[in-house]
Design an enzyme around this catalytic site. Structure first.
Site, PDB file in Angstrom:
ATOM      1  N   LYS A   1      -4.236  11.475  -2.022  1.00  0.00           N
ATOM      2  CA  LYS A   1      -4.531  11.097  -3.404  1.00  0.00           C
ATOM      3  C   LYS A   1      -4.784   9.601  -3.432  1.00  0.00           C
ATOM      4  O   LYS A   1      -4.419   8.901  -2.493  1.00  0.00           O
ATOM      5  CB  LYS A   1      -3.406  11.488  -4.357  1.00  0.00           C
ATOM      6  CG  LYS A   1      -2.029  10.998  -3.938  1.00  0.00           C
ATOM      7  CD  LYS A   1      -0.938  11.305  -4.931  1.00  0.00           C
ATOM      8  CE  LYS A   1      -0.685  12.779  -5.049  1.00  0.00           C
ATOM      9  NZ  LYS A   1       0.369  13.130  -5.974  1.00  0.00           N
TER      10      LYS A   1
ATOM     11  N   CYS B   1      -3.618   7.453  -5.654  1.00  0.00           N
ATOM     12  CA  CYS B   1      -2.502   6.778  -6.308  1.00  0.00           C
ATOM     13  C   CYS B   1      -1.903   5.701  -5.405  1.00  0.00           C
ATOM     14  O   CYS B   1      -1.589   6.002  -4.258  1.00  0.00           O
ATOM     15  CB  CYS B   1      -1.472   7.844  -6.686  1.00  0.00           C
ATOM     16  SG  CYS B   1       0.115   7.247  -7.191  1.00  0.00           S
TER      17      CYS B   1
END
Length: 157
Positions: free
Chosen positions: A135, A137
């Site tokens: 991801k 993030c």
């Protein structure tokens, strides 16, 4: 007291044009079967730092790393169209910087990284590269938080 050697920065993966409170975050984590919010700290758009889990307790934010880490999450991480982006407000940048500085004083020698940096090194070259991220993030290089130019003091904006 548990041994801490890692500070992991996350985003809530919520749109920057919507509110996502610490209550919303905790409720979502409870619905996923957690015992509460998985992060130790949550930074709202206005810069408020919310303590969600005692540092003495392992988090539930980075599988395989929770035992020795502290999890910090900032509200946002998606632009108004739902795409991954660094949506930190000046208030959040300031609060994140201060929080990381304080945690590094309490846990000297700890590394700071983003959740994305804990993805597996699929090509085994010793570096987790963007194409290997599970991801995106937190949508910025968390390891450089203290090297970033400090944002203007939000009180004077």
């Amino acid at each position: 007291m548990r041994f801490i050697n890692l500070i992991v920065v996350h985003c809530s993966a919520t749109r920057c044009d919507r509110s996502y409170t610490e209550h919303d975050l905790t409720t979502d984590h409870l619905c996923r079967g957690f015992s509460g919010a998985g992060y130790h700290y949550y930074i709202r758009k206005n810069g408020d730092i919310k303590s969600l889990r005692p540092v003495e307790s392992p988090g539930a934010h980075a599988r395989g790393y929770n035992a020795n880490s502290i999890g910090i999450c900032y509200e946002g991480g998606l632009d108004e169209h739902g795409r991954a982006a660094d949506t930190r407000t000046p208030f959040q940048k300031h609060s994140l910087r201060v929080l990381v500085m304080l945690l590094l004083r309490d846990y000297p020698g700890s590394c700071v990284c983003g959740h994305r940096d804990l993805s597996p090194d699929l090509n085994h070259n010793g570096e987790v590269e963007p194409e290997e991220w599970i991801k995106e993030c937190p949508c910025f290089d968390a390891a450089t938080i203290l090297q970033e130019v400090p944002p203007p003091n939000p009180a004077y904006l």
